[in-house]
Write an enzyme that holds these catalytic residues in place. Sequence first.
Site, PDB file in Angstrom:
ATOM      1  N   CYS A  18     -37.512   9.675  31.903  1.00 35.87           N
ATOM      2  CA  CYS A  18     -36.397   8.873  31.391  1.00 35.87           C
ATOM      3  C   CYS A  18     -36.275   7.578  32.199  1.00 35.87           C
ATOM      4  CB  CYS A  18     -35.103   9.685  31.499  1.00 35.87           C
ATOM      5  SG  CYS A  18     -33.624   8.730  31.106  1.00 35.87           S
ATOM      6  N   GLU A  70     -26.049 -17.067 -13.326  1.00 37.10           N
ATOM      7  CA  GLU A  70     -25.305 -15.954 -12.731  1.00 37.10           C
ATOM      8  C   GLU A  70     -26.080 -15.392 -11.539  1.00 37.10           C
ATOM      9  OE1 GLU A  70     -24.810 -13.057 -15.865  1.00 37.10           O
ATOM     10  OE2 GLU A  70     -24.159 -14.585 -17.304  1.00 37.10           O
ATOM     11  N   LYS A  83     -27.984 -12.753  -9.285  1.00 37.31           N
ATOM     12  CA  LYS A  83     -28.716 -11.522  -9.577  1.00 37.31           C
ATOM     13  C   LYS A  83     -28.389 -10.551  -8.453  1.00 37.31           C
ATOM     14  CE  LYS A  83     -33.281  -9.991 -11.047  1.00 37.31           C
ATOM     15  NZ  LYS A  83     -33.303  -8.754 -10.296  1.00 37.31           N
ATOM     16  N   GLU A 131       3.964   1.634  -1.070  1.00 41.07           N
ATOM     17  CA  GLU A 131       4.635   1.827  -2.366  1.00 41.07           C
ATOM     18  C   GLU A 131       3.662   2.442  -3.372  1.00 41.07           C
ATOM     19  OE1 GLU A 131       7.861  -1.827  -2.460  1.00 41.07           O
ATOM     20  OE2 GLU A 131       5.764  -2.256  -2.781  1.00 41.07           O
ATOM     21  N   GLU A 154     -23.686  -3.980 -12.707  1.00 42.56           N
ATOM     22  CA  GLU A 154     -24.367  -3.658 -11.459  1.00 42.56           C
ATOM     23  C   GLU A 154     -23.361  -3.059 -10.483  1.00 42.56           C
ATOM     24  OE1 GLU A 154     -27.521  -4.687 -11.734  1.00 42.56           O
ATOM     25  OE2 GLU A 154     -28.374  -4.486  -9.719  1.00 42.56           O
ATOM     26  N   ASP A 210       0.823  -1.208   0.000  1.00 37.83           N
ATOM     27  CA  ASP A 210       0.000   0.000   0.000  1.00 37.83           C
ATOM     28  C   ASP A 210       0.856   1.257   0.000  1.00 37.83           C
ATOM     29  OD1 ASP A 210      -2.898  -1.062   1.952  1.00 37.83           O
ATOM     30  OD2 ASP A 210      -2.132  -1.618  -0.011  1.00 37.83           O
ATOM     31  N   ASP A 216     -28.011  -7.459  -5.976  1.00 35.53           N
ATOM     32  CA  ASP A 216     -28.933  -6.472  -5.441  1.00 35.53           C
ATOM     33  C   ASP A 216     -28.218  -5.128  -5.369  1.00 35.53           C
ATOM     34  OD1 ASP A 216     -31.129  -5.304  -4.366  1.00 35.53           O
ATOM     35  OD2 ASP A 216     -30.848  -6.113  -2.352  1.00 35.53           O
ATOM     36  N   CYS A 274     -34.271  12.869  26.415  1.00 36.45           N
ATOM     37  CA  CYS A 274     -33.951  13.138  27.810  1.00 36.45           C
ATOM     38  C   CYS A 274     -32.939  14.278  27.748  1.00 36.45           C
ATOM     39  CB  CYS A 274     -33.319  11.918  28.488  1.00 36.45           C
ATOM     40  SG  CYS A 274     -32.579  12.325  30.086  1.00 36.45           S
ATOM     41  N   CYS A 298     -32.675   8.122  34.313  1.00 36.80           N
ATOM     42  CA  CYS A 298     -32.445   9.157  35.328  1.00 36.80           C
ATOM     43  C   CYS A 298     -33.746   9.701  35.914  1.00 36.80           C
ATOM     44  CB  CYS A 298     -31.625  10.303  34.744  1.00 36.80           C
ATOM     45  SG  CYS A 298     -32.529  11.274  33.531  1.00 36.80           S
ATOM     46  N   ASP A 357       0.988   4.200  -2.622  1.00 36.76           N
ATOM     47  CA  ASP A 357       0.706   5.576  -2.215  1.00 36.76           C
ATOM     48  C   ASP A 357       1.790   6.545  -2.674  1.00 36.76           C
ATOM     49  OD1 ASP A 357      -1.636   4.921  -1.055  1.00 36.76           O
ATOM     50  OD2 ASP A 357      -0.871   4.842   0.997  1.00 36.76           O
ATOM     51  N   ARG A 367     -30.065   2.713 -15.178  1.00 32.86           N
ATOM     52  CA  ARG A 367     -31.003   2.027 -16.057  1.00 32.86           C
ATOM     53  C   ARG A 367     -32.195   2.937 -16.389  1.00 32.86           C
ATOM     54  NH1 ARG A 367     -35.678  -0.737 -15.664  1.00 32.86           N
ATOM     55  NH2 ARG A 367     -35.979  -2.361 -17.224  1.00 32.86           N
ATOM     56  N   LYS A 406     -35.973 -16.659  -7.950  1.00 32.78           N
ATOM     57  CA  LYS A 406     -35.909 -15.967  -6.660  1.00 32.78           C
ATOM     58  C   LYS A 406     -36.306 -16.867  -5.504  1.00 32.78           C
ATOM     59  CE  LYS A 406     -36.299 -11.303  -8.315  1.00 32.78           C
ATOM     60  NZ  LYS A 406     -37.043 -10.052  -8.352  1.00 32.78           N
ATOM     61  N   CYS A 442     -27.529  12.886  32.663  1.00 32.77           N
ATOM     62  CA  CYS A 442     -28.127  11.542  32.596  1.00 32.77           C
ATOM     63  C   CYS A 442     -27.026  10.524  32.329  1.00 32.77           C
ATOM     64  CB  CYS A 442     -29.178  11.481  31.491  1.00 32.77           C
ATOM     65  SG  CYS A 442     -29.890   9.845  31.263  1.00 32.77           S
ATOM     66  N   SER A 487     -36.307  -5.886 -18.387  1.00 32.93           N
ATOM     67  CA  SER A 487     -36.351  -6.571 -17.104  1.00 32.93           C
ATOM     68  C   SER A 487     -36.515  -8.064 -17.380  1.00 32.93           C
ATOM     69  CB  SER A 487     -37.519  -6.046 -16.282  1.00 32.93           C
ATOM     70  OG  SER A 487     -38.697  -6.186 -17.039  1.00 32.93           O
ATOM     71  N   LEU A 488     -36.488  -8.858 -16.328  1.00 29.99           N
ATOM     72  CA  LEU A 488     -36.584 -10.298 -16.505  1.00 29.99           C
ATOM     73  C   LEU A 488     -37.872 -10.827 -15.889  1.00 29.99           C
ATOM     74  CD1 LEU A 488     -32.989 -11.493 -15.537  1.00 29.99           C
ATOM     75  CD2 LEU A 488     -33.961 -11.208 -17.824  1.00 29.99           C
ATOM     76  N   LYS A 535     -29.573 -17.977 -18.188  1.00 32.60           N
ATOM     77  CA  LYS A 535     -29.548 -17.412 -19.532  1.00 32.60           C
ATOM     78  C   LYS A 535     -29.232 -18.502 -20.537  1.00 32.60           C
ATOM     79  CE  LYS A 535     -27.807 -12.911 -18.068  1.00 32.60           C
ATOM     80  NZ  LYS A 535     -26.622 -12.054 -17.969  1.00 32.60           N
ATOM     81  N   TYR A 545     -21.854  -7.760 -16.710  1.00 33.15           N
ATOM     82  CA  TYR A 545     -22.337  -9.095 -17.070  1.00 33.15           C
ATOM     83  C   TYR A 545     -22.998  -9.194 -18.439  1.00 33.15           C
ATOM     84  CZ  TYR A 545     -26.523  -6.998 -15.019  1.00 33.15           C
ATOM     85  OH  TYR A 545     -27.550  -6.153 -14.705  1.00 33.15           O
TER      86      TYR A 545
END
Length: 718
Positions: free
Chosen positions: A454, A142, A144, A61, A216, A59, A146, A472, A457, A63, A165, A360, A477, A108-109, A336, A268
């Site tokens: 509260c 593949e 999907k 080197e 994605e 890291d 999120d 509160c 207290c 940087d 999209r 799903k 407190c 869409s699918l 697919k 993808y």
Amino acid sequence: MINFSKRMTELSNFPTEELAEELNSSDANSVRERIQELRTTIRYHQHRYYVLDDPILSDSEFDTLFRELQALENAHPELRSDDSPTVRVGGVLSERFEKVRHPTPLLSLANAFSETDLHAWRERVKRFLPEKRRSELAYGVEPKFDGLTVVLHYENGRFVLGATRGDGEYGENITPNLRTVRRLPLEISSGSHPVDGAAQAPQKALPPSRLVVRGEVYVDKADFTLFNEKQVAAEERIYANPRNFAAGSLRQLDSAISATRPLKLWVYQILILEGEANPPTTQRESLAYLAQLGLPVCPDVRHFEDNNFEELMRYLNEFGDRRFDLPYEIDGLVLKVDALPLQNLLGYTGKDPRWAIAYKWAGVEAVTTLLDIVVNVGRTGVITPNAVLKPVQITGVTVRNATLHNEDYIRDLDIRIGDQVVVKRAGEVIPKVLRPLMEMRQGNEQPWQMPATCPVCAQPLVRAPDEAATYCVNSACPAQLVRAVEHFVARWAMDIDSFGFKQAELFVQKGYIKDLADIYHLPWDEILQLEGYKEKRVEKLRAGVEASKDRPIHRLLMGLGIRFVGGTVAELLMQRYASLETLMQASTADLSDIEGIGPRIAESVVKYFSLEPNRALIQKFAAAGVRVAEERAVMAPSAAQPFAGLTFVVTGTLPTFTRDEAQDFIKAHGGKVASSVSSKTNYVVVGENAGSKLTKAEALAVPVLSEAALRTLASAEE
Ligand SMILES: [Zn+2]
């Protein structure tokens, strides 16, 4: 963070004669070459790091190379380029999102929720294919993801455009924000990255003349959880799920904010490919080709022949079981048809392609009984109602508690104790109660009331007329101090090992901790006498406290628990100010000047440091040996800042300082350095051969200092 748009304004005022002065033509070419070389090398190592997960430089080197490039670009603004690796760190401010028409509609699918649905889909695919072509059938499976679907355009190997999209036909142009996603290569080649660990960047072959891909942008679960925890701690908004997070992060008007978000990318699908002699003919080849170009392709992809469809089914189920162990969130798998000519033959039905389907799994909600509602006191005194639930399994985890947000939420939804409630757990966030099931009421459910006092207290609770939250407001407190300590030691702040809520509660109750800095003055001998605190445990705790003294200052700043100052904000602030001392002296105007810091945050910070006990607290940290300034500050943390509030411009060749040293000297004494002279400049520091800046200083009657006078000024005011 570079304030790029402001910087550009400064640069446009930059006199050209001065450019000539700084860049005599003999070294201009060598600088340009070095910049090119650094960019190529840095991109190569970024590719190894982010895409191949196989870095060959440490890291530090890396940087070093990166900082050299930044320094050269800062010194030679005319050699800046939008696709330089340094542009990823910061922000062009977009006016608004421009609409982009996609080259082909993004469809869409159709969804499948059972094996029966999948068999039906397979039968339909076969029905639509001519008999002689059916033997070619094979499938790719593949994940999907999120996240947020994006469309990336490359022309002659350069990333030129990126869009959301949108509605499938038009998306939003989010190119500057996408440039900050580190896994997104700004340049692609024809894919000849060496694998032998050579440090030299490879020779480039010709990339395709045009490539448009679909992908994605997503966030890893761990990063998402940590981000939300920090947001909760800072009482800032949290994102409901990774998709929201990705969308919210990329659809920022300020790309500097996108740049601070831990976003990742998978691509993808090829939408357009031109100027490639051997274009892929299957989805499997497409993915291999994209990977070869240097684009990130998810490795969790499988391929099945049609006669192995049963095995494919087993794979779906097995994947379903282990999906919670994946580092990223998925909401299904996509099947697919592999051969692209077969995809073309199958075509579309309405808006869905016939050649693909999303499989799903069952949802992330469950119904259970609300046993009770209890309230917690937060760090700032905010009272949060929490649901005590009859334990229920959701996505493999037993859920016993869920948030109910605030009083209004409970009243608006008419949630009652004893109700059957719908609970949602998504993206590892704190589960929440979505709604009660009215139709299941028995008649004995009890409406809930916010308590008047509260729970810790016993002082009266207060609700501000225009806020949903109840507080509160008793600053003594103990619950608030305990929460403040818990926040301070948490892993997103000072990260003190073996120190948590239990220790915070105990030490506050014992009177060891009366303010946060007391954490560094704990009576270890007394603690050794406490039950359960044997030598080994106390040593560990003590070592944790010691180690935390050296955390980066943005962590300390965040640990203070200033309202609206979460992790991102703390980092932005400490990138501008080298010490808490200088930050303390900043005005709301100074702070609002920072990209990503709005007036609400600025006011909160200034208000916090305007209180004497808070200023004293910082001194107490410094006295205990806690880091309160970056090392780059030359001076001792508690020393005065003679140049605070002053802006300097440096020009010409100074007798002993280099330009950078002079700037560091000024910053270390609390001053600011600007690149051009204006009426806001307090002093111009001049050396030999000072050019137009001196002329301008004289014209504006800005005082002029020699290096010696600068040093005198620093010591005279100390
Ligand atoms: Zn209280």
